[in-house]
Write a protein that holds these residues in place. Structure first.
Motif, short mmCIF file in Angstrom:
data_model
loop_
_atom_site.label_atom_id
_atom_site.label_comp_id
_atom_site.label_asym_id
_atom_site.label_seq_id
_atom_site.Cartn_x
_atom_site.Cartn_y
_atom_site.Cartn_z
N SER A 489 -31.68 18.70 11.95
CA SER A 489 -33.04 19.11 12.26
C SER A 489 -33.00 20.31 13.19
CB SER A 489 -33.81 17.96 12.92
OG SER A 489 -35.11 18.38 13.31
N SER A 491 -35.76 23.75 14.91
CA SER A 491 -37.03 24.48 14.93
C SER A 491 -36.80 25.88 14.37
CB SER A 491 -37.59 24.56 16.35
OG SER A 491 -36.70 25.27 17.19
N ASP A 501 -40.50 29.25 1.55
CA ASP A 501 -39.20 28.74 1.96
C ASP A 501 -38.29 28.48 0.77
OD1 ASP A 501 -39.83 26.25 0.89
OD2 ASP A 501 -40.04 25.23 2.82
N ARG A 503 -37.41 25.93 -0.59
CA ARG A 503 -37.88 24.86 -1.47
C ARG A 503 -39.16 25.22 -2.21
NH1 ARG A 503 -36.71 19.63 2.52
NH2 ARG A 503 -34.45 19.58 2.19
N ARG A 505 -42.12 26.24 -0.91
CA ARG A 505 -43.39 26.03 -0.22
C ARG A 505 -43.83 27.30 0.50
NH1 ARG A 505 -41.91 20.93 3.41
NH2 ARG A 505 -40.26 22.44 3.93
N ILE A 513 -42.09 25.95 13.67
CA ILE A 513 -42.11 24.68 12.95
C ILE A 513 -40.78 23.96 13.16
CG2 ILE A 513 -43.71 25.54 11.19
CD1 ILE A 513 -41.31 25.89 9.30
N THR A 514 -40.80 22.66 12.94
CA THR A 514 -39.58 21.85 12.95
C THR A 514 -39.31 21.39 11.54
OG1 THR A 514 -40.00 21.11 15.22
CG2 THR A 514 -38.46 19.80 13.90
N ILE A 515 -38.07 21.55 11.09
CA ILE A 515 -37.72 21.24 9.71
C ILE A 515 -36.50 20.32 9.64
CG2 ILE A 515 -38.67 23.41 8.82
CD1 ILE A 515 -35.75 24.41 8.58
N ASP A 516 -36.39 19.59 8.55
CA ASP A 516 -35.20 18.80 8.25
C ASP A 516 -34.20 19.67 7.51
OD1 ASP A 516 -36.20 16.40 9.36
OD2 ASP A 516 -37.33 15.98 7.51
N ARG A 521 -28.58 21.88 2.66
CA ARG A 521 -29.68 22.83 2.72
C ARG A 521 -29.37 24.00 3.64
NH1 ARG A 521 -35.96 22.33 5.07
NH2 ARG A 521 -36.62 24.31 4.13
N PRO A 523 -31.79 26.77 5.09
CA PRO A 523 -33.18 27.23 5.12
C PRO A 523 -33.27 28.77 5.14
CG PRO A 523 -32.74 25.60 6.84
CD PRO A 523 -31.42 26.06 6.32
N TYR A 525 -36.34 32.06 4.09
CA TYR A 525 -37.77 32.29 3.91
C TYR A 525 -37.98 33.69 3.36
CZ TYR A 525 -37.94 28.19 6.88
OH TYR A 525 -37.75 26.92 7.39
#
Length: 528
Positions: A489, A491, A501, A503, A505, A513-516, A521, A523, A525
């Motif tokens: 996890s 931020s 992103d 995925r 979205r 934001i905080t993401i898993d 993965r 991340p 953007y």
């Protein structure tokens, strides 16, 4: 007067000059912070209230240095000659033995300061290293073979790359393939058929590079020939100087002598023609090897340590397949710059992003973030596969995947289980998938001179992003936010605008934001 006496007088006179300091005190503007000087200081950037003295004559901390400091308030300072700098109580202090070094106000942002300095002092050449550096992974034999470079294991390493589903790219055969330093023939007992080896590697889809250095083993046939021709750096006895480096003590080429430079390039060309080699990894050249008052350079009494670093770097311009670790100036040139060897640790993973950002701010856009998992072989000694932190290797690969280049050395298939190996292989393939975009960014950099890897402060100035060291912009279109700690996890700061992103979205920016971040993965953007 005897030549030796003259040389000694020149050396002593120059040493006195280097102690005649010009000190410049540069008070900070409100909210002003500084970047630059050395790639290896990336994790200290922007420099805080205090930064210990850093001497560009004799320090590079295993990486590139440049006589450039830039601020987020649109100021920069540059000197054609090295200097010493520090930060005390938030203010910048610069000491130069040559002339005062002043700051220039050219804008109001970090980007404006960089662009003004770049256009004035290291504009882009318009050329790139070979495009394969940006589109496919690199593989270096160092961690697996160390000083036991040999034909059988090099081929086995390459075959394992392909067998395990990794895309072929550039393979680098590292130190100790040659008979001795200064010699460019393969050791016949370890490489019985080097031409056949290179041909086989080409058939498998690899380009092949060889490790080279500027050092020459003393009391070798090459040493005697080069000494007679005057191609070796001398000391005040008019004999070749003996330099202490990480592999012992050797003589060293003096590339301020154009004849020595042409001779060396000729030797490398012969290696290419004889064995089919595509290019070279140029190791060494660090400024501290040349920081001695008793050295007498062919280029004259005004030559200082970093001039030898630059002369070594200039050789690479003759070879589209090149790689460097030490550098002085040479921003905007078509040279590959790798981050210095880092150890196998989470702390080392956290250094990759700020150091890559720093390299870009010094003009070294075509950079590679060390080797995946670390390039310091000593930290791998005595560790068997069961002891590796497999998550660390995966996260290191994820940092590399959306950088301008990625380089493997430790073999993932040797140390990882099926799940972690699959996660690393996915990153190698992601880099290849993004290869067209990364190459497009590199071509743009060759025209504009802008970094490929940009900090959020560079891309979105004066929004409070100066301290963010675990995200970056890859060109103008993508922001990357990998895991650089153990865990799943984190931020993420989303700058203003809309972002899509990894995925799919669409997210609104201007917030945190905080993401898993599960193991598989990375991340990233896309700016919409």
């Amino acid at each position: 007067m005897h030549h030796r006496t003259l040389s000694l007088l020149f050396a002593l006179a120059f040493a006195l000059v280097l102690h005649a300091q010009h000190t410049t005190h540069i008070p900070s503007l409100p909210g002003e912070r500084w970047w630059g000087g050395a790639t290896a200081l990336g994790s200290k950037m922007p420099f805080g209230k205090e930064l210990p003295s850093f001497n560009l004559f004799n320090r590079n901390d295993n990486n590139q240095v440049s006589p450039l400091l830039i601020s987020n308030k649109g100021r920069y300072l540059w000197s054609d000659r090295p200097f010493t700098f520090s930060v005390r109580q938030g203010d910048l202090h610069v000491d130069s033995p040559f002339a005062p070094v002043a700051a220039q106000k050219v804008g109001s942002t970090l980007r404006e300061a960089y662009l003004a300095a770049m256009h004035a002092h290291f504009p882009p050449s318009g050329k790139l290293p070979d495009s394969l550096f940006f589109t496919m992974p690199q593989y270096n034999t160092w961690i697996e073979l160390m000083y036991n470079q040999n034909q059988k294991d090099v081929l086995a390493y390459a075959e394992d790359i392909v067998k395990n589903g990794f895309p072929p790219g550039i393979i680098m055969i590292d130190d100790n393939w040659q008979r001795h330093y200064g010699n460019f023939e393969f050791k016949p007992d370890r490489f019985p058929d080097p031409e056949g080896m290179v041909k086989r590697l080409h058939q498998m889809g690899f380009k092949v590079m060889l490790w080279v250095c500027p050092f020459v083993s003393a009391d070798s046939p090459e040493y005697r020939e080069l000494a007679e021709k005057g191609y070796l750096l001398a000391d005040t006895t008019s004999q070749p100087a003996i330099i202490k480096w990480w592999n012992g003590q050797s003589a060293v080429y003096d590339f301020t002598n154009s004849d020595a430079r042409n001779h060396f390039i000729g030797l490398l060309r012969h290696v290419q023609q004889r064995y089919g080699i595509d290019g070279f990894k140029f190791d060494g050249g660090d400024n501290h090897f040349y920081h001695r008052t008793d050295l007498v350079s062919h280029g004259g009494k005004d030559i200082v340590s970093v001039d030898h670093t630059r002369a070594w770097a200039e050789l690479g311009l003759a070879f589209p397949f090149n790689e460097y670790r030490a550098g002085w100036q040479m921003g905007g040139k078509e040279l590959v710059q790798r981050l210095g060897d880092k150890d196998y640790s989470w702390q080392a993973v956290r250094l990759l992003i700020p150091d890559m950002i720093a390299a870009g701010l010094l003009g070294y856009a075509y950079a590679c973030p060390d080797m995946i998992g670390g390039g310091s072989f000593a930290t791998f000694l005595g560790i068997d596969a069961s002891q590796f932190d497999q998550q660390l290797i995966v996260r290191s690969a994820q940092v590399h995947a959306l950088m301008p280049m990625m380089q493997f050395s430790v073999a993932p298939w040797r140390i990882l289980d099926a799940q972690h190996l699959q996660a690393v292989k996915a990153m190698a393939n992601l880099h290849a998938t993004f290869g067209h975009y990364i190459l497009q960014c590199a071509r743009q950099s060759a025209t504009t001179g802008e970094p490929i890897v940009q900090s959020l402060e560079y891309a979105y100035p004066n929004r409070g992003y100066a301290e963010i060291a675990d995200q970056w912009m890859l060109g103008p279109r993508y922001m990357v936010a990998p895991m650089v700690n153990a865990g799943t996890s984190r931020s993420v700061v989303l700058p203003p605008g809309k972002w899509k992103d990894d995925r799919g979205r669409v997210l609104k920016g201007g917030r945190t934001i905080t993401i898993d971040v599960p193991l598989n993965r990375l991340p990233y953007y896309e700016r919409l």
